[in-house]
Design an enzyme around this catalytic site. Structure first.
Site, PDB file in Angstrom:
ATOM      1  N   ASP A 311       0.890  -1.045  -0.250  1.00 58.19           N
ATOM      2  CA  ASP A 311      -0.058  -0.022  -0.023  1.00 58.19           C
ATOM      3  C   ASP A 311       0.733   1.197  -0.028  1.00 58.19           C
ATOM      4  O   ASP A 311       1.867   1.325   0.674  1.00 58.19           O
ATOM      5  CB  ASP A 311      -0.871   0.063   1.287  1.00 58.19           C
ATOM      6  CG  ASP A 311      -1.747   1.281   1.379  1.00 58.19           C
ATOM      7  OD1 ASP A 311      -2.730   1.396   0.337  1.00 58.19           O
ATOM      8  OD2 ASP A 311      -1.592   1.928   2.288  1.00 58.19           O
ATOM      9  N   GLU A 355       1.533  -0.569  -5.196  1.00 55.89           N
ATOM     10  CA  GLU A 355       0.460   0.557  -5.474  1.00 55.89           C
ATOM     11  C   GLU A 355       1.330   1.879  -5.392  1.00 55.89           C
ATOM     12  O   GLU A 355       1.190   2.556  -4.592  1.00 55.89           O
ATOM     13  CB  GLU A 355      -0.563   0.579  -4.422  1.00 55.89           C
ATOM     14  CG  GLU A 355      -1.866   1.389  -4.713  1.00 55.89           C
ATOM     15  CD  GLU A 355      -2.021   2.509  -3.619  1.00 55.89           C
ATOM     16  OE1 GLU A 355      -3.049   3.232  -3.799  1.00 55.89           O
ATOM     17  OE2 GLU A 355      -1.553   2.256  -2.709  1.00 55.89           O
TER      18      GLU A 355
END
Length: 649
Positions: A311, A355
């Site tokens: 993330d 990401e």
């Protein structure tokens, strides 16, 4: 009370402090040992600025008298060994800071935690689980993931489905219900939103306190192992969302751990992540590097996880609060390289998916060639452009033509994954279906078109749960998916379309074999903005595997629509999103289509097709084959034969 033989070596401590003890979870935390007839429980914690550390728990009535930890080096490693088997006991560290304040802290390396709202760590042995996924692990070790199909079902375990009383399904119940469901849909992987222990349900796991502790919301560590094992036994990979950039600031967690900002940057502007109200890990500190890299290997080793989706990579590459967003964080960049190299050395088949929303270069280039070392990067640009394009009224899409074409200018600069994740269907962004303009039928037709185009576009695929039901409501994290929608025809037929689409994708090599190379893609007609029509060829390693893709982004249908083809012979339609079985209007090409010697689109031959409104079509050249031996006639497969092939997949 202390047993010296259980103390760390100087070499272990040296590696930990310099950031290279990648198995630090075997030293720190709570561990049960047997020595002859005696059983001991050892606790080890890093708290260099503490005046005193005591062990408290339900085994001593939360009174630390006589349970003082011994400081074993000048860098602040503390240890205590209890001559007792404390398996299953709750505990915390009582830390006295330099200002004489007492803090009760959960163990950063705890393998299990109390169910929220309680916050204690739990002594839990991870020894003795008998894994039954050897076949999967061996097969994975012989795979080439870049040349294989990958379509990932992203799941929030707490809201995929709930019990009748609203309670969460357990890991074992998810294994019994989610695994066969994903298998039926045809997905290759399940990606789970973070499962580290976290205090607040609404954070979805992105603000953790127990990085080594699989959340107790859904069961025990062994229960989660069973879930992973069941996935593997059914041929499904498991990817975890992982958050090594920042952590939550709850009092019992890592924040201000020993009275100082031990795990986070010392400078306020670097430490505070104002967007999420969290603290950023100090990625330049050796002990933090040992903690996080060990955490990655821990999940691989103890839970047989197949990959991480990391993330917020942008907030590691760049300083989050810098006025100049191009202000690179050298500690973050060096950490990512070190992490990815360590993971690759440990298991080269483990997937690292970043990401990253920036244009930082060489994200998926190996570290030895100067890159960050990820295997895949989320293609956020493609996602944003396509959703903006689809939300544009069809009559105006001719003015937004480049939103579709732009991604092919950079599609092979990295190994990309195409995401329609949870972030795109929450906080007022609307569901995928509801983003589509038009009436009820047009919304479904355009969603089928968007999904078809996604599966045909270079890059692996990720979709958040619920899209396959045709949810009109955006994701409601406190409720289960709208399963009742399957009682309605168009929703049920969309679900059927998804199942066929994944099957066709997985058995069509041209859609995945050369996903990351220009060799796998060729535009046929890229400039038809007046009709908002796109056609291109996807190619596999073998020439005969090529597939022609046609996408019509308006509600206008066409008869005898001409496209160029590279070879003579006959062609057939293998998938059409306007098929009646998918909820379409039935504008399909039922029979084989002969190529004429009329050049078109720069090709020496051409064919004429029926094009559906909001149509997505896959066309393949007929592979002629001889019938039984002695019969010189050749059999031509029809549209119906193509459907039978899909159903038998």
């Amino acid at each position: 009370m202390a047993v010296n033989t259980f103390f760390p070596t100087d070499y272990q401590l040296h590696l930990f402090h310099e950031g290279n003890l990648f198995q630090s979870h075997q030293l720190f935390g709570a561990h049960i040992f047997k020595d002859s007839a005696e059983t001991y429980t050892r606790f080890c914690v890093w708290a260099p600025n503490a005046l005193q550390v005591r062990l408290v728990g339900d085994f001593n009535h939360w009174n630390g008298d006589g349970y003082e930890l011994q400081k074993v080096n000048g860098e602040g490693v503390w240890i205590i060994v209890i001559k007792q088997n404390l398996d299953g006991c709750n505990y915390k560290y009582e830390i006295t800071t330099k200002s004489k304040k007492r803090l009760l802290k959960a163990d950063p390396y705890a393998f299990y935690s109390e169910l929220r709202p309680n916050t204690a760590s739990v002594v839990y042995s991870l020894e003795g689980y008998k894994w039954q996924d050897t076949q999967w692990m061996n097969r994975k070790a012989q795979s080439n993931f870049l040349a294989e199909p990958a379509v990932i079902y992203e799941v929030h375990a707490g809201s995929w489905k709930t019990k009748d009383n609203g309670d969460f399904l357990t890991y074992r119940e998810l294994a019994e219900e989610l695994v066969p469901y994903v298998l039926e849909l045809g997905f290759t992987h399940i990606e789970l939103l973070p499962l580290v222990e976290h205090p607040l349900d609404a954070s979805w796991g992105y603000q953790g306190t127990g990085y080594f502790s699989v959340t107790s919301r859904y069961g025990t560590p062994d229960d989660f192992r069973y879930f992973v094992e069941q996935c593997h036994q059914h041929g499904i990979g498991v990817i975890l969302d992982w958050v090594p950039g920042h952590f939550c600031k709850d009092a019992h967690g890592l924040y201000n751990f020993d009275g100082t900002h031990l795990y986070s940057y010392s400078h306020l502007n670097d430490r505070e992540n104002h967007i999420w109200g969290t603290a950023n890990f100090d990625l330049g500190k050796g002990e933090v590097q040992s903690f996080l890299i060990s955490n990655a290997l821990f999940w691989m080793e103890n839970y047989h996880i197949d990959g991480f989706r990391m993330d917020a990579v942008a907030n590691i590459i760049y300083w989050p609060n810098a006025s100049n967003r191009q202000s690179e964080n050298p500690f973050g960049i060096a950490f990512l390289k070190k992490l990815n190299q360590a993971i690759n050395d440990y298991n080269p088949y483990f997937l690292m998916i970043g990401e990253d929303s920036t244009d930082f270069s060489k994200v998926t280039t190996p570290v030895r060639y100067g890159g960050l070392g990820f295997d895949y990067k989320w293609n956020m640009g493609w996602m944003n452009d396509m959703l903006e394009y689809m939300e544009t009224p069809p009559f105006a899409r001719s003015q937004a033509h480049s939103k579709v074409t732009f991604s092919l200018l950079y599609a092979f600069s990295e190994n990309f994954m195409l995401p329609f994740s949870h972030d795109e269907v929450v906080h007022g962004k609307k569901s995928l279906l509801d983003k589509m303009p038009g009436d009820y039928w047009e919304k479904f037709a355009q969603l089928r078109l968007l999904l078809g185009y996604m599966f045909a576009h270079p890059g692996k695929k990720l979709l958040f749960m619920g899209f396959e039901l045709g949810q009109f409501a955006e994701w409601k994290d406190k409720e289960q998916l709208d399963w009742h929608l399957l009682d309605y025809e168009l929703h049920r037929k969309l679900n059927a379309y998804v199942k066929v689409l994944t099957k066709v994708y997985k058995r069509t090599k041209a859609l995945y074999e050369l996903d990351h190379l220009w060799d796998g893609f060729e535009w046929m007609d890229v400039n038809n903005n007046e009709q908002s029509m796109f056609s291109f060829i996807r190619k596999g390693k073998k020439e005969e595997d090529a597939i022609i893709i046609i996408c019509n982004f308006t509600g206008i249908s066409y008869q005898d629509y001409q496209i160029g083809v590279p070879n003579p012979g006959e062609y057939r339609e293998i998938l059409n999103n306007d098929d009646l079985e998918f909820g379409g209007a039935g504008h399909i090409n039922k029979h084989t289509i002969p190529a004429s010697e009329e050049p078109f689109h720069g090709r020496p031959y051409s064919i004429k097709l029926t094009i559906a409104p909001y149509g997505f079509q896959m066309i393949r050249q007929v592979k002629k084959r001889k019938e039984r031996k002695g019969n010189g006639k050749e059999k031509v497969r029809s549209h119906a034969a193509g459907r039978r092939e899909r159903e038998q997949a």
